[in-house]
Design an enzyme around this catalytic site. Structure first.
Site, mmCIF file in Angstrom:
data_model
loop_
_atom_site.group_PDB
_atom_site.id
_atom_site.type_symbol
_atom_site.label_atom_id
_atom_site.label_comp_id
_atom_site.label_asym_id
_atom_site.label_seq_id
_atom_site.Cartn_x
_atom_site.Cartn_y
_atom_site.Cartn_z
ATOM 1 N N ARG A 258 0.823 -1.238 0.000
ATOM 2 C CA ARG A 258 0.000 0.000 0.000
ATOM 3 C C ARG A 258 0.846 1.273 0.000
ATOM 4 O O ARG A 258 0.371 2.342 0.351
ATOM 5 C CB ARG A 258 -0.974 0.026 1.179
ATOM 6 C CG ARG A 258 -1.938 -1.136 1.138
ATOM 7 C CD ARG A 258 -3.307 -0.774 1.668
ATOM 8 N NE ARG A 258 -4.214 -1.858 1.381
ATOM 9 C CZ ARG A 258 -4.387 -2.913 2.166
ATOM 10 N NH1 ARG A 258 -3.734 -2.993 3.309
ATOM 11 N NH2 ARG A 258 -5.225 -3.851 1.831
ATOM 12 N N LYS B 147 4.843 11.735 -11.075
ATOM 13 C CA LYS B 147 3.988 10.991 -12.013
ATOM 14 C C LYS B 147 4.593 9.614 -12.181
ATOM 15 O O LYS B 147 5.764 9.489 -12.540
ATOM 16 C CB LYS B 147 3.939 11.686 -13.370
ATOM 17 C CG LYS B 147 2.904 12.771 -13.448
ATOM 18 C CD LYS B 147 2.703 13.189 -14.884
ATOM 19 C CE LYS B 147 1.686 14.300 -14.985
ATOM 20 N NZ LYS B 147 1.568 14.814 -16.352
ATOM 21 N N GLU C 175 12.945 18.102 -24.197
ATOM 22 C CA GLU C 175 12.225 18.554 -22.993
ATOM 23 C C GLU C 175 12.800 19.885 -22.493
ATOM 24 O O GLU C 175 12.077 20.710 -21.931
ATOM 25 C CB GLU C 175 12.307 17.496 -21.884
ATOM 26 C CG GLU C 175 11.631 16.169 -22.203
ATOM 27 C CD GLU C 175 10.099 16.187 -22.127
ATOM 28 O OE1 GLU C 175 9.505 17.242 -21.853
ATOM 29 O OE2 GLU C 175 9.504 15.116 -22.367
ATOM 30 N N LYS D 108 10.290 23.034 -13.478
ATOM 31 C CA LYS D 108 9.413 21.893 -13.187
ATOM 32 C C LYS D 108 8.901 21.969 -11.751
ATOM 33 O O LYS D 108 7.722 21.771 -11.473
ATOM 34 C CB LYS D 108 10.180 20.595 -13.431
ATOM 35 C CG LYS D 108 9.411 19.345 -13.042
ATOM 36 C CD LYS D 108 8.702 18.692 -14.188
ATOM 37 C CE LYS D 108 7.755 17.616 -13.715
ATOM 38 N NZ LYS D 108 7.805 16.407 -14.493
ATOM 39 N N GLU E 50 -2.194 18.209 -11.488
ATOM 40 C CA GLU E 50 -2.491 18.562 -12.882
ATOM 41 C C GLU E 50 -3.955 18.930 -13.095
ATOM 42 O O GLU E 50 -4.658 18.356 -13.932
ATOM 43 C CB GLU E 50 -2.074 17.410 -13.830
ATOM 44 C CG GLU E 50 -1.945 17.898 -15.262
ATOM 45 C CD GLU E 50 -1.291 16.887 -16.186
ATOM 46 O OE1 GLU E 50 -0.174 16.442 -15.893
ATOM 47 O OE2 GLU E 50 -1.912 16.570 -17.200
ATOM 48 N N ARG F 278 -0.319 22.570 -14.554
ATOM 49 C CA ARG F 278 0.667 21.516 -14.849
ATOM 50 C C ARG F 278 0.540 20.948 -16.265
ATOM 51 O O ARG F 278 1.493 20.416 -16.812
ATOM 52 C CB ARG F 278 0.584 20.390 -13.796
ATOM 53 C CG ARG F 278 1.684 19.368 -13.949
ATOM 54 C CD ARG F 278 1.808 18.435 -12.766
ATOM 55 N NE ARG F 278 2.816 17.416 -13.046
ATOM 56 C CZ ARG F 278 3.293 16.563 -12.153
ATOM 57 N NH1 ARG F 278 2.857 16.603 -10.904
ATOM 58 N NH2 ARG F 278 4.202 15.676 -12.472
ATOM 59 N N ASN G 39 2.909 19.391 -20.655
ATOM 60 C CA ASN G 39 2.599 18.413 -21.698
ATOM 61 C C ASN G 39 2.611 19.024 -23.098
ATOM 62 O O ASN G 39 2.096 18.424 -24.047
ATOM 63 C CB ASN G 39 1.230 17.772 -21.443
ATOM 64 C CG ASN G 39 1.266 16.885 -20.232
ATOM 65 O OD1 ASN G 39 2.209 16.130 -20.033
ATOM 66 N ND2 ASN G 39 0.253 17.000 -19.390
ATOM 67 N N HIS H 98 3.155 16.943 -26.117
ATOM 68 C CA HIS H 98 3.059 15.536 -25.712
ATOM 69 C C HIS H 98 1.802 14.838 -26.219
ATOM 70 O O HIS H 98 1.778 13.617 -26.320
ATOM 71 C CB HIS H 98 3.122 15.409 -24.185
ATOM 72 C CG HIS H 98 4.506 15.614 -23.643
ATOM 73 N ND1 HIS H 98 5.239 16.749 -23.894
ATOM 74 C CD2 HIS H 98 5.307 14.828 -22.869
ATOM 75 C CE1 HIS H 98 6.422 16.652 -23.296
ATOM 76 N NE2 HIS H 98 6.484 15.499 -22.662
ATOM 77 N N HIS I 232 2.743 11.294 -27.677
ATOM 78 C CA HIS I 232 2.386 9.977 -27.146
ATOM 79 C C HIS I 232 1.741 9.114 -28.236
ATOM 80 O O HIS I 232 2.000 7.917 -28.323
ATOM 81 C CB HIS I 232 1.437 10.113 -25.944
ATOM 82 C CG HIS I 232 2.140 10.600 -24.709
ATOM 83 N ND1 HIS I 232 1.474 11.161 -23.644
ATOM 84 C CD2 HIS I 232 3.448 10.601 -24.362
ATOM 85 C CE1 HIS I 232 2.354 11.486 -22.705
ATOM 86 N NE2 HIS I 232 3.554 11.160 -23.121
ATOM 87 N N HIS J 54 11.110 9.066 -26.823
ATOM 88 C CA HIS J 54 10.110 10.016 -26.332
ATOM 89 C C HIS J 54 10.426 11.456 -26.782
ATOM 90 O O HIS J 54 9.562 12.157 -27.321
ATOM 91 C CB HIS J 54 10.045 9.925 -24.811
ATOM 92 C CG HIS J 54 9.078 10.882 -24.188
ATOM 93 N ND1 HIS J 54 7.724 10.827 -24.417
ATOM 94 C CD2 HIS J 54 9.285 11.945 -23.362
ATOM 95 C CE1 HIS J 54 7.122 11.814 -23.752
ATOM 96 N NE2 HIS J 54 8.045 12.499 -23.110
HETATM 97 N N1 GLY Z 1 6.097 15.238 -17.570
HETATM 98 C C1 GLY Z 1 5.025 16.096 -17.336
HETATM 99 C C2 GLY Z 1 4.642 16.217 -15.898
HETATM 100 O O1 GLY Z 1 5.332 15.749 -15.029
HETATM 101 O O2 GLY Z 1 3.614 16.778 -15.601
#
Ligand code: GLY
Length: 367
Positions: free
Chosen positions: A125, A147, A189, A231, A241, A245, A249, A252, A256, A268
């Site tokens: 858990r 994430k 990035e 970041k 997010e 946040r 992206n 992205h 993706h 990526h």
């Molecule tokens: N890689 C995007 C984020 O961490 O929100």
């Protein structure tokens, strides 16, 4: 007669953690953990490539400091980022007797970090974990912000959790052994941070292309630190997010989908570079961004050796885009620049709807 019992739960927890950045940090991790422990036992989770380059070495350093540590590895590559590998790691953790006071050390790139973080979030858990990113991409992005997740056959990161690490150790000297293609991929990035949040970083990148490509260590330290600061501040503002946040992206949404359509053959960052050209064009055509700045972005990406185009079928791409987590009520959502260093918003919301008809037209213009 219905009886209503209200179970009141309010979250007010401090999940703050340190991000340590410095040359030669890897070998000092066990000593730092001795001074300031995160667990009573450690499992270093890594992939088959990093195991040989840094995994065994880190395990040795733990032993020198008389700390309890084990090494677990799985085959390198995006194909491993799935629930089978999660189960494999869990079983190994059980074999080694890791308990709720133990911690995982994610040593590797984005796949290792996302996967290990996810395992940490569900093992017994939830146990603590530490990020030790070894690629540029993971040092500037995926190791920070909590994430975690795995892919499914339908798309990237469709299973996962928000689960913050207890510490992040970033050692830019690990980038010396990073294959060229992966290093270049990580730069996508960094360019992204410039476009979304910092004109100053963007201009610094423009002025230091050769030093960066030559992996000048002080220059890398600088761009990593600036990226991590950006970041960190975005995650502090919006950890779950809910709005801000999503700007992280940028590019992205198409990236993706392109990764999935390529069978994860493209890296990526390569997909993010192509995705920034696509999303940037959407921003231009929807009237948010100037064509001059879009071209300037593409020129910088190209100067680092990043791709701007990939072969894809527009219908397939659009179909795959619907698996993006930003889709709302069946509508495709994009995050779009307004100018270099600032993202567009409508009514304070950064996710901007783009209809399938518009997108089809914009993609046709780009081919
Ligand atoms: N890689 C995007 C984020 O961490 O929100």
């Amino acid at each position: 007669m219905i009886k209503r019992l209200r179970l009141t739960l309010k979250r007010d927890i401090d999940e703050s953690y340190d991000i340590l950045i410095g040359h030669g940090l890897l070998d000092n991790i066990p000593l730092d953990l001795k001074r300031s422990p995160v667990g009573s036992k450690y499992a270093i989770v890594t992939d088959s490539t990093i195991k040989d380059i840094y995994g065994e070495r880190l395990l040795e350093r733990f032993k020198e400091e008389n700390l309890n540590a084990y090494l677990i590895d799985f085959p390198a590559g995006e194909e491993s980022k799935n629930l089978s590998t999660v189960e494999y790691i869990v079983r190994r953790l059980l074999q080694y007797g890791l308990d709720r006071k133990s911690a995982i050390i994610a040593l590797g790139g984005g796949v290792v970090g996302d996967l290990s973080g996810f395992v940490a979030s569900i093992y017994m858990r939830g146990i603590s974990y530490i990020q030790v990113p070894t690629t540029l991409l993971s040092q500037v992005d995926s190791s920070i912000g909590g994430k975690t997740g795995v892919d499914t056959a339908d798309g990237k990161n469709l299973i996962g959790s928000f689960y913050q690490p207890k510490r992040v150790y970033i050692d830019p000297s690990l980038l010396k052994t990073l294959p060229e293609r992966e290093f270049i991929s990580g730069l996508a990035e960094v360019v992204k941070y410039g476009v979304i949040c910092s004109r100053e970083l963007f201009e610094y990148l423009e002025s230091n292309v050769e030093k960066i490509k030559g992996r000048d260590m002080d220059t890398l330290l600088h761009i990593i630190e600036v990226s991590c600061r950006i970041k960190k501040s975005v995650v502090e503002e919006d950890p779950w997010e809910e709005n801000k946040r999503t700007i992280l992206n940028y590019g992205h949404t198409p990236a993706h989908a392109l990764e999935k359509l390529s069978g994860y053959k493209c890296l990526h960052g390569e997909a993010v570079s192509v995705g920034m050209r696509i999303s940037g064009w959407v921003a231009v055509r929807k009237g948010f961004w100037s064509i001059d700045e879009w071209e300037r972005q593409n020129k910088l990406l190209k100067s680092f050796g990043l791709p701007l185009k990939m072969d894809f079928n527009s219908d397939e791409l659009i179909k795959t885009l619907y698996y993006d987590k930003k889709v709302e009520a069946g509508t495709l959502m994009f995050v779009l620049p307004r100018r270099i260093g600032e993202m567009a918003s409508i009514g304070g919301r950064y996710k901007i709807p783009v209809s399938e008809t518009e997108l089809r037209r914009f993609l046709l213009e780009l081919s």
